[in-house]
Design a protein around this motif. Structure first.
Motif, PDB file in Angstrom:
ATOM      1  N   ALA A   1      -6.057  -0.687  10.980  1.00 39.56           N
ATOM      2  CA  ALA A   1      -5.313  -1.925  10.729  1.00 39.56           C
ATOM      3  C   ALA A   1      -4.225  -1.653   9.708  1.00 39.56           C
ATOM      4  CB  ALA A   1      -6.259  -2.997  10.201  1.00 39.56           C
TER       5      ALA A   1
ATOM      6  N   HIS B   1       0.870  -1.189   0.000  1.00 39.76           N
ATOM      7  CA  HIS B   1       0.000   0.000   0.000  1.00 39.76           C
ATOM      8  C   HIS B   1       0.905   1.237   0.000  1.00 39.76           C
ATOM      9  CE1 HIS B   1      -3.630  -2.351   1.034  1.00 39.76           C
ATOM     10  NE2 HIS B   1      -2.740  -3.140   1.631  1.00 39.76           N
TER      11      HIS B   1
ATOM     12  N   CYS C   1      -3.206  -5.598  12.453  1.00 39.65           N
ATOM     13  CA  CYS C   1      -3.363  -5.608  11.005  1.00 39.65           C
ATOM     14  C   CYS C   1      -4.475  -6.589  10.686  1.00 39.65           C
ATOM     15  CB  CYS C   1      -2.072  -6.049  10.322  1.00 39.65           C
ATOM     16  SG  CYS C   1      -1.611  -7.746  10.723  1.00 39.65           S
ATOM     17  N   LEU C   2      -4.882  -6.585   9.432  1.00 38.58           N
ATOM     18  CA  LEU C   2      -5.882  -7.553   8.969  1.00 38.58           C
ATOM     19  C   LEU C   2      -5.352  -8.283   7.742  1.00 38.58           C
ATOM     20  CD1 LEU C   2      -9.149  -5.471   9.393  1.00 38.58           C
ATOM     21  CD2 LEU C   2      -8.452  -7.493  10.718  1.00 38.58           C
TER      22      LEU C   2
ATOM     23  N   ARG D   1      -0.580   4.417  -0.780  1.00 36.55           N
ATOM     24  CA  ARG D   1      -1.453   5.589  -0.558  1.00 36.55           C
ATOM     25  C   ARG D   1      -1.200   6.659  -1.630  1.00 36.55           C
ATOM     26  NH1 ARG D   1      -3.691   1.871   2.746  1.00 36.55           N
ATOM     27  NH2 ARG D   1      -2.736   1.791   4.806  1.00 36.55           N
TER      28      ARG D   1
ATOM     29  N   HIS E   1      -0.052   3.972   8.009  1.00 34.22           N
ATOM     30  CA  HIS E   1      -1.085   4.839   8.608  1.00 34.22           C
ATOM     31  C   HIS E   1      -0.344   5.841   9.476  1.00 34.22           C
ATOM     32  CE1 HIS E   1      -4.679   2.462   7.571  1.00 34.22           C
ATOM     33  NE2 HIS E   1      -3.888   1.406   7.706  1.00 34.22           N
TER      34      HIS E   1
ATOM     35  N   ASN F   1      -6.742   0.275  -2.782  1.00 33.53           N
ATOM     36  CA  ASN F   1      -7.782   0.683  -1.810  1.00 33.53           C
ATOM     37  C   ASN F   1      -7.581   2.118  -1.324  1.00 33.53           C
ATOM     38  OD1 ASN F   1      -5.486  -0.118  -0.330  1.00 33.53           O
ATOM     39  ND2 ASN F   1      -6.697  -0.676   1.470  1.00 33.53           N
TER      40      ASN F   1
ATOM     41  N   ALA G   1       1.612  -1.297   5.073  1.00 36.94           N
ATOM     42  CA  ALA G   1       0.373  -0.501   5.008  1.00 36.94           C
ATOM     43  C   ALA G   1       0.497   0.702   5.934  1.00 36.94           C
ATOM     44  CB  ALA G   1      -0.816  -1.366   5.402  1.00 36.94           C
TER      45      ALA G   1
ATOM     46  N   HIS H   1      -1.814 -12.328   1.756  1.00 33.05           N
ATOM     47  CA  HIS H   1      -1.445 -12.344   3.179  1.00 33.05           C
ATOM     48  C   HIS H   1      -2.094 -13.511   3.945  1.00 33.05           C
ATOM     49  CE1 HIS H   1      -5.179 -10.111   3.136  1.00 33.05           C
ATOM     50  NE2 HIS H   1      -4.627  -8.982   2.817  1.00 33.05           N
TER      51      HIS H   1
ATOM     52  N   HIS I   1      -8.475 -10.733  -0.807  1.00 32.53           N
ATOM     53  CA  HIS I   1      -8.425 -10.568   0.649  1.00 32.53           C
ATOM     54  C   HIS I   1      -9.350 -11.645   1.217  1.00 32.53           C
ATOM     55  CE1 HIS I   1      -7.961  -8.177   4.445  1.00 32.53           C
ATOM     56  NE2 HIS I   1      -8.968  -8.981   4.744  1.00 32.53           N
TER      57      HIS I   1
ATOM     58  N   THR J   1     -11.949  -4.722   5.406  1.00 30.91           N
ATOM     59  CA  THR J   1     -10.745  -4.047   5.890  1.00 30.91           C
ATOM     60  C   THR J   1     -10.746  -2.577   5.484  1.00 30.91           C
ATOM     61  OG1 THR J   1      -8.316  -4.219   5.953  1.00 30.91           O
ATOM     62  CG2 THR J   1      -9.358  -4.701   3.851  1.00 30.91           C
TER      63      THR J   1
HETATM   64  O1  DOR Z   1      -3.798  -4.463   7.880  1.00 29.87           O
HETATM   65  C1  DOR Z   1      -4.247  -4.142   6.783  1.00 29.87           C
HETATM   66  N1  DOR Z   1      -4.069  -2.907   6.284  1.00 29.87           N
HETATM   67  N2  DOR Z   1      -4.938  -5.021   6.107  1.00 29.87           N
HETATM   68  C2  DOR Z   1      -5.573  -4.712   4.968  1.00 29.87           C
HETATM   69  O2  DOR Z   1      -6.192  -5.566   4.400  1.00 29.87           O
HETATM   70  C3  DOR Z   1      -5.570  -3.316   4.466  1.00 29.87           C
HETATM   71  C4  DOR Z   1      -4.399  -2.593   4.944  1.00 29.87           C
HETATM   72  C5  DOR Z   1      -4.518  -1.112   4.745  1.00 29.87           C
HETATM   73  O3  DOR Z   1      -4.888  -0.663   3.648  1.00 29.87           O
HETATM   74  O4  DOR Z   1      -4.225  -0.376   5.672  1.00 29.87           O
END
Ligand code: DOR
Ligand code: ZN
Length: 346
Positions: free
Chosen positions: A264, A16, A219-220, A18, A252, A42, A250, A175, A137, A107
């Protein structure tokens, strides 16, 4: 004892990046070690069409540091309104390498995803015909299903029927976090592969709660029991071409993770290769690192390995990395919980 290892330049098959200030800050971290990466779509709004992907690709190229040798490989975000003709044109363009399926609500930024897989049959039909991979996913979204069971349930109720319905469809279980997922791939054929993240090779679910709640380990899919991590480690180090690296790095901003309802995602682009070298060394599998990071992924995606190499050398423990500074705020880098002694020569 091995103290130096040279491998083909690696790729990250799930990342990711962004947009805007975060893109500009995190892209150099990925481009430093990886020749290519499969970029997740995403964003808000999601990258749904070929036109979206083309424009996003240009923004990525524009954010690359001077002289970087890095190729973004794009994905399309599958919605129930996705146009099969656009998907076909995207794959034919050579700029888009896969379609990403997010079950709606699974997610981050998945609200525009697929609520009922039967509503995307036409697109999946076309993808089977043209050999375009579907990145999945793999979690059910039913809130009744325990968060630790969502991947296993997805395999039984969505992935297995999908494989029966579209045996020619090339699928990547993204994942993978469970023994069930690993075994499902092992018992399948070359049309099904899985990516494994760095953090799922290192964390188990206890780490999320060690001494207090650890939002940077959330996380997911969520990390599972140690027995699942062991299955992932065996798969990653096995040399089986169906398992390859997708970091799911990913980013954040820290305040959005260190919050009463934290996002996540684990940001691992900066130290992924050093972490993986340690994991593979601990598993007595350093000679298998190259297949996992640099050879099996391109083989699945029908690409040649990167030209060029990456050398890792073992030395003194490095101090933990400082958070990445962006114009919007800091992003904490994954802490593997052990000293990183493998240095990536760049
Ligand atoms: O932990 C995650 N973060 N799992 C995901 O599927 C999406 C990702 C995100 O975009 O932050
Ligand atoms: Zn992801």
């Amino acid at each position: 004892m091995t103290s130096s290892l040279t491998i083909q330049r690696p790729d990250d098959w799930h990342v990711h990046l962004r947009d805007g200030a975060i893109l500009r800050a995190v892209l150099p971290e990925t481009a430093r070690h990886f020749g290519r990466a499969l970029i997740m779509p995403n964003l808000l709004p999601p990258m749904v069409t070929l036109q979206d992907a083309k424009a996003y690709r240009l923004r990525i190229l524009d954010a690359l540091p001077e002289g970087a040798d890095f190729t973004p490989l794009m994905t399309l975000y599958l919605t129930e309104n996705t146009d099969a003709k656009d998907v076909k044109a995207a794959y034919a363009s050579g700029m888009v390498n896969a379609v990403k399926l997010y079950p709606a609500g699974a997610t981050t930024n998945s609200a525009s995803g697929v609520a009922d897989i039967n509503n995307v049959s036409q697109v999946l039909e076309v993808m089977s015909e043209i050999g375009m991979p579907l990145c999945v996913h793999g979690e059910v979204t039913d809130p009744e299903v325990d968060i630790f069971d969502r991947e296993a349930r997805f395999i039984d109720t969505v992935l297995a029927p999908l494989r029966r319905r579209f045996p020619g469809l090339r699928i990547v279980l993204e994942h993978v976090t469970t023994k069930q997922g690993v075994e499902f791939v092992q018992n399948s054929n070359a049309n099904l592969a899985a990516t494994i993240t760095t953090h799922h090779l290192i964390l188990d679910r206890n780490d999320i709660f060690k001494g207090g709640i650890r939002p940077h380990y959330y996380c997911l899919p969520i990390a599972k029991r140690a027995l699942h991590r062991a299955a992932l480690r065996r798969a990653a180090t096995s040399g089986d071409k169906r398992f390859f690296l997708g970091t799911d790095s990913a980013p954040h901003l820290d305040p959005t993770k260190e919050s009463a309802c934290g996002c996540a995602g684990i940001f691992s682009a900066s130290n992924t290769m050093a972490c993986l070298a340690q994991v593979f060394e601990d598993e007595n599998a350093l000679p298998k690192l190259e297949a996992f990071t640099s050879l099996s992924g391109p083989a699945f995606y029908g690409l040649a390995p990167n030209p060029g190499t990456l050398t890792l050398t073992k030395g003194t423990a490095l101090p933990p990395l400082a958070p990445i500074a962006t114009d919007d705020g800091p992003i904490t880098v994954f802490d593997p919980g052990f000293p990183l002694c493998w240095h990536v020569n760049t």
